[in-house]
Design an enzyme around this catalytic site. Structure first.
Site, short mmCIF file in Angstrom:
data_model
loop_
_atom_site.label_atom_id
_atom_site.label_comp_id
_atom_site.label_asym_id
_atom_site.label_seq_id
_atom_site.Cartn_x
_atom_site.Cartn_y
_atom_site.Cartn_z
N ASP A 58 4.09 65.89 53.12
CA ASP A 58 5.17 66.25 54.05
C ASP A 58 6.23 67.03 53.26
O ASP A 58 6.70 66.55 52.23
CB ASP A 58 5.76 64.93 54.59
CG ASP A 58 6.91 65.15 55.56
OD1 ASP A 58 7.44 66.28 55.64
OD2 ASP A 58 7.30 64.16 56.22
N SER A 145 13.04 82.25 62.34
CA SER A 145 12.51 82.63 63.65
C SER A 145 13.59 83.44 64.34
O SER A 145 14.79 83.20 64.12
CB SER A 145 12.19 81.38 64.48
OG SER A 145 11.99 81.74 65.83
N TYR A 158 14.97 73.42 67.59
CA TYR A 158 14.21 74.41 66.81
C TYR A 158 15.14 75.55 66.36
O TYR A 158 15.14 75.95 65.19
CB TYR A 158 13.07 74.95 67.68
CG TYR A 158 12.13 75.90 66.98
CD1 TYR A 158 11.28 75.45 65.97
CD2 TYR A 158 12.07 77.25 67.34
CE1 TYR A 158 10.40 76.31 65.34
CE2 TYR A 158 11.19 78.11 66.71
CZ TYR A 158 10.36 77.65 65.71
OH TYR A 158 9.50 78.50 65.08
N THR A 193 -0.63 82.39 66.66
CA THR A 193 -1.04 81.35 65.69
C THR A 193 -1.30 80.05 66.46
O THR A 193 -0.96 79.96 67.65
CB THR A 193 0.06 81.06 64.65
OG1 THR A 193 1.12 80.35 65.31
CG2 THR A 193 0.60 82.31 63.98
#
Ligand SMILES: NC(=O)c1ccc[n+]([C@@H]2O[C@H](COP(=O)([O-])OP(=O)(O)OC[C@H]3O[C@@H](n4cnc5c(N)ncnc54)[C@H](O)[C@@H]3O)[C@@H](O)[C@H]2O)c1
Length: 253
Positions: A58, A145, A158, A193
């Site tokens: 992780d 992003s 996000y 993806t």
């Protein structure tokens, strides 16, 4: 800095953008260590790529990332680190069943932002011991992003995590300048993806409508190509680069 002769640690390297980057860097003569969460995917990616070392763990865990950095330094000069690990769990701030669970927000920030920072700091520690090559001891690439700038409904967590990555890029470049380590964030638009596997046709159409030119979703090779250029170009540092064909995300209606 040359790709050839360096070891690259690529998180999220067992799928999508990370795996395309691994293929590109392997072709250019690097050795690669892929860090991913799923042992099955790691095994499959290693078999597909040939010659890649995999570490399961992780990115937000200190011991796991130390193990990945050690695996890389055992191979040679860890000169490249590419952060592709990320999760895109969605949820509106106030939904039908009440406010978004704090745990849900924290989970996304932990994986995307804290995880990226964890890899940056531990990779930088190892890179600081390298001899400079073309003036650099190392190059770090993070994946943000375009959601950091025009996030949509349900993307508060996000977007916050990706805006955090964009925001820390310049201060990290300043911190690491004394060690001759560069850092650049790539902020992709929608890319084809596994992250988009669950997307409905309606969402895909909407994403395509927001694209300008080329009118298609990004191909992971487009991302890998920019990563290779970032490593190569000594003047790229402290910047977040949109990679989106002029896409601007609009309202989801
Ligand atoms: N695909 C897109 O449209 C798009 C757009 C903008 C940004 N991104 C970002 O690109 C990056 C790569 O995503 P992708 O599109 O290749 O999707 P992907 O789902 O194929 O790759 C993400 C990888 O990260 C791994 N991962 C998630 N959390 C992790 C953790 N805590 N520790 C270790 N590994 C972890 C996953 O297992 C997966 O292999 C992500 O950061 C994502 O947010 C993707």
């Amino acid at each position: 800095m040359d790709i050839q002769g360096n070891v690259a640690l690529i998180t999220g390297g067992t799928s999508g953008l990370g795996m395309a980057t691994a293929r590109r860097l392997l072709d250019a003569g690097a050795q690669v260590v892929l860090m991913g969460r799923s042992p099955e995917r790691a095994e499959k990616a290693a078999a597909e790529l040939g010659g890649a070392v995999t570490v399961v763990g992780d990115v937000a865990d200190e011991a796991d990332v130390r193990a990945a950095v050690e695996a890389a330094t055992r191979l040679g000069r860890l000169g490249i680190a590419v952060n592709c690990a990320g999760t895109a769990r969605m949820g509106r701030v106030l939904g039908r069943s009440g406010p978004l669970a704090l745990e849900s927000f924290a989970h996304v920030v932990q994986a995307n932002l804290t995880g990226t920072f964890n890899v940056v700091r531990l990779a930088a520690e190892a890179m600081a011991g390298n001899d400079p090559q073309d003036g650099d001891r190392g190059v770090i690439v993070c994946t943000g992003s375009i959601t950091a700038f025009d996030g949509q409904e349900g993307q508060a967590a996000y977007a916050a995590s990706k805006a955090g990555i964009a925001g820390m890029t310049l201060p990290i470049a300043r911190d690491l300048a004394r060690y001759a380590i560069r850092i650049v964030t790539v902020a992709p638009g929608p890319f084809e993806t596994p992250m988009l596997d669950g997307a409905s046709d309606q969402l895909r159409d909407m994403l395509l409508q927001g694209t300008v030119h080329p009118r298609r979703l990004g191909n992971p090779d487009d991302f890998a190509s920019l990563v290779a250029h970032v490593v190569d170009n000594p003047m790229l540092n402290g910047e977040t680069i949109r990679l989106d064909g002029a896409t601007r995300l609009g309202l989801l209606r």
